[in-house]
Write a protein that holds these residues in place. Structure first.
Motif, PDB file in Angstrom:
ATOM      1  N   PHE A 107      60.710 135.728 -33.140  1.00 51.29           N
ATOM      2  CA  PHE A 107      59.946 136.722 -32.393  1.00 51.29           C
ATOM      3  C   PHE A 107      60.513 136.899 -30.984  1.00 51.29           C
ATOM      4  CE2 PHE A 107      57.166 135.121 -35.691  1.00 51.29           C
ATOM      5  CZ  PHE A 107      56.625 136.291 -36.215  1.00 51.29           C
ATOM      6  N   VAL A 108      60.997 135.792 -30.403  1.00 46.05           N
ATOM      7  CA  VAL A 108      61.680 135.894 -29.108  1.00 46.05           C
ATOM      8  C   VAL A 108      62.924 136.761 -29.253  1.00 46.05           C
ATOM      9  CG1 VAL A 108      62.932 134.600 -27.337  1.00 46.05           C
ATOM     10  CG2 VAL A 108      60.800 133.688 -28.265  1.00 46.05           C
ATOM     11  N   CYS A 109      63.659 136.538 -30.324  1.00 48.25           N
ATOM     12  CA  CYS A 109      64.876 137.314 -30.586  1.00 48.25           C
ATOM     13  C   CYS A 109      64.586 138.802 -30.666  1.00 48.25           C
ATOM     14  CB  CYS A 109      65.518 136.827 -31.890  1.00 48.25           C
ATOM     15  SG  CYS A 109      66.851 137.882 -32.509  1.00 48.25           S
ATOM     16  N   GLU A 110      63.581 139.180 -31.428  1.00 51.31           N
ATOM     17  CA  GLU A 110      63.271 140.599 -31.589  1.00 51.31           C
ATOM     18  C   GLU A 110      62.763 141.220 -30.295  1.00 51.31           C
ATOM     19  OE1 GLU A 110      63.854 142.461 -34.857  1.00 51.31           O
ATOM     20  OE2 GLU A 110      65.156 140.828 -34.217  1.00 51.31           O
ATOM     21  N   ALA A 111      61.996 140.452 -29.519  1.00 53.90           N
ATOM     22  CA  ALA A 111      61.537 140.957 -28.222  1.00 53.90           C
ATOM     23  C   ALA A 111      62.732 141.195 -27.297  1.00 53.90           C
ATOM     24  CB  ALA A 111      60.556 139.968 -27.597  1.00 53.90           C
ATOM     25  N   THR A 118      66.983 148.670 -24.093  1.00 52.91           N
ATOM     26  CA  THR A 118      66.536 149.510 -22.977  1.00 52.91           C
ATOM     27  C   THR A 118      67.580 149.576 -21.859  1.00 52.91           C
ATOM     28  OG1 THR A 118      65.433 147.686 -21.792  1.00 52.91           O
ATOM     29  CG2 THR A 118      64.141 148.866 -23.449  1.00 52.91           C
ATOM     30  N   VAL A 119      68.564 148.686 -21.897  1.00 52.66           N
ATOM     31  CA  VAL A 119      69.610 148.681 -20.863  1.00 52.66           C
ATOM     32  C   VAL A 119      70.574 149.835 -21.138  1.00 52.66           C
ATOM     33  CG1 VAL A 119      71.461 147.360 -19.790  1.00 52.66           C
ATOM     34  CG2 VAL A 119      69.399 146.187 -20.599  1.00 52.66           C
ATOM     35  N   PRO A 120      70.824 150.709 -20.171  1.00 50.20           N
ATOM     36  CA  PRO A 120      71.728 151.841 -20.392  1.00 50.20           C
ATOM     37  C   PRO A 120      73.095 151.394 -20.898  1.00 50.20           C
ATOM     38  CG  PRO A 120      70.571 152.096 -18.313  1.00 50.20           C
ATOM     39  CD  PRO A 120      70.235 150.717 -18.815  1.00 50.20           C
ATOM     40  N   GLN A 145      68.513 142.058 -17.167  1.00 50.30           N
ATOM     41  CA  GLN A 145      67.648 143.236 -17.210  1.00 50.30           C
ATOM     42  C   GLN A 145      66.724 143.203 -18.424  1.00 50.30           C
ATOM     43  OE1 GLN A 145      69.546 147.095 -15.931  1.00 50.30           O
ATOM     44  NE2 GLN A 145      71.421 145.920 -16.226  1.00 50.30           N
ATOM     45  N   ALA A 146      67.238 142.707 -19.541  1.00 48.48           N
ATOM     46  CA  ALA A 146      66.428 142.645 -20.756  1.00 48.48           C
ATOM     47  C   ALA A 146      65.233 141.714 -20.574  1.00 48.48           C
ATOM     48  CB  ALA A 146      67.286 142.185 -21.938  1.00 48.48           C
ATOM     49  N   PHE A 147      65.453 140.558 -19.949  1.00 46.71           N
ATOM     50  CA  PHE A 147      64.366 139.615 -19.725  1.00 46.71           C
ATOM     51  C   PHE A 147      63.277 140.231 -18.844  1.00 46.71           C
ATOM     52  CE2 PHE A 147      67.112 136.029 -21.112  1.00 46.71           C
ATOM     53  CZ  PHE A 147      66.191 135.383 -21.914  1.00 46.71           C
TER      54      PHE A 147
END
Length: 224
Positions: A107-111, A118-120, A145-147
């Motif tokens: 679930f952490v992986c998918e999040a 979302t990172v350009p 940025q993902a975190f």
């Protein structure tokens, strides 16, 4: 009303302390393993992408109880793996942590993967144009940025993990759910009070966590 707590016969705080420890170690392990899995799933190597995809889809759709019991029966009873030895309680605790990590890391992986998306794309392309490799782009540009964008989803995973530690009772780990089961059997005349005590205990563990991480999510959110 709460005579069964005043008697000292039941170590409720000790049971919840084991729950906190299960949550803490499993959360750290899930974050590390989940991050590695996310890197595999977005990586350039087909073999790693395939492994990450198969692992996440297989484990995420397997009941947690099956995974926890499998660690005990498969690793300990069949293969004799004790993860550093110790008595049966210590071994059971470590096996429960291992099972919780294996399950919640998906679930952490998918999040994280949703945060990576979302990172350009232009940022990664610019980094590669400067000569950075995949690992450098991932760790220096993309993941920070993902975190920041997935604090709220990760908070939900942590809350779910806290509640799912009750499954560790299936292999005899002395956490809150196992003590509650024992108290329900003995204190049958106060069964609703027993349920209320343990429900309140889990609310105390999860509600402040959700509120704190919700505040952190708003503070660190990436403005686009």
């Amino acid at each position: 009303m709460f005579d069964f707590l005043d008697s000292g016969q039941y170590d409720v705080l000790g049971a919840f302390w084991v729950t906190v420890q299960l949550t803490f170690y499993s959360a750290i392990g899930s974050l590390i393993w989940g991050t590695i899995l996310a890197g595999m799933r977005v990586g350039p190597t087909p073999l790693m992408r395939t492994f990450g995809t198969v692992y996440v889809n297989a484990v995420r759709n397997t009941p947690l109880t099956v995974i926890i019991v499998a660690t005990s029966l498969g690793l300990y009873s069949t293969l004799g793996i004790t993860l550093a030895g110790g008595d049966s309680k210590e071994i059971g605790f470590r096996l429960a942590v291992l099972g919780l990590i294996a399950y919640h890391a998906t679930f952490v992986c998918e999040a994280l993967r949703s945060g990576i998306n979302t990172v350009p794309v232009g940022q990664a392309e610019a980094a590669r144009a400067l000569g950075l490799g995949f690992f450098q782009v991932l760790t220096l540009i993309v993941l920070p940025q993902a975190f920041r964008s997935v604090v709220a989803p990760l908070a939900n995973v942590l809350i779910a993990l806290t509640k799912n530690t009750t499954v560790a009772a299936a292999i005899g780990v002395s956490e809150a759910a196992l003590l509650m089961k024992e108290m329900v059997e003995v204190e049958s005349d106060a069964i609703f009070l027993v349920f209320a005590v343990f429900a309140f205990g889990f609310v105390v563990l999860t509600l402040p966590t959700g509120m704190l991480l919700g505040w952190v999510s708003k503070r660190v959110a990436v403005k686009r």
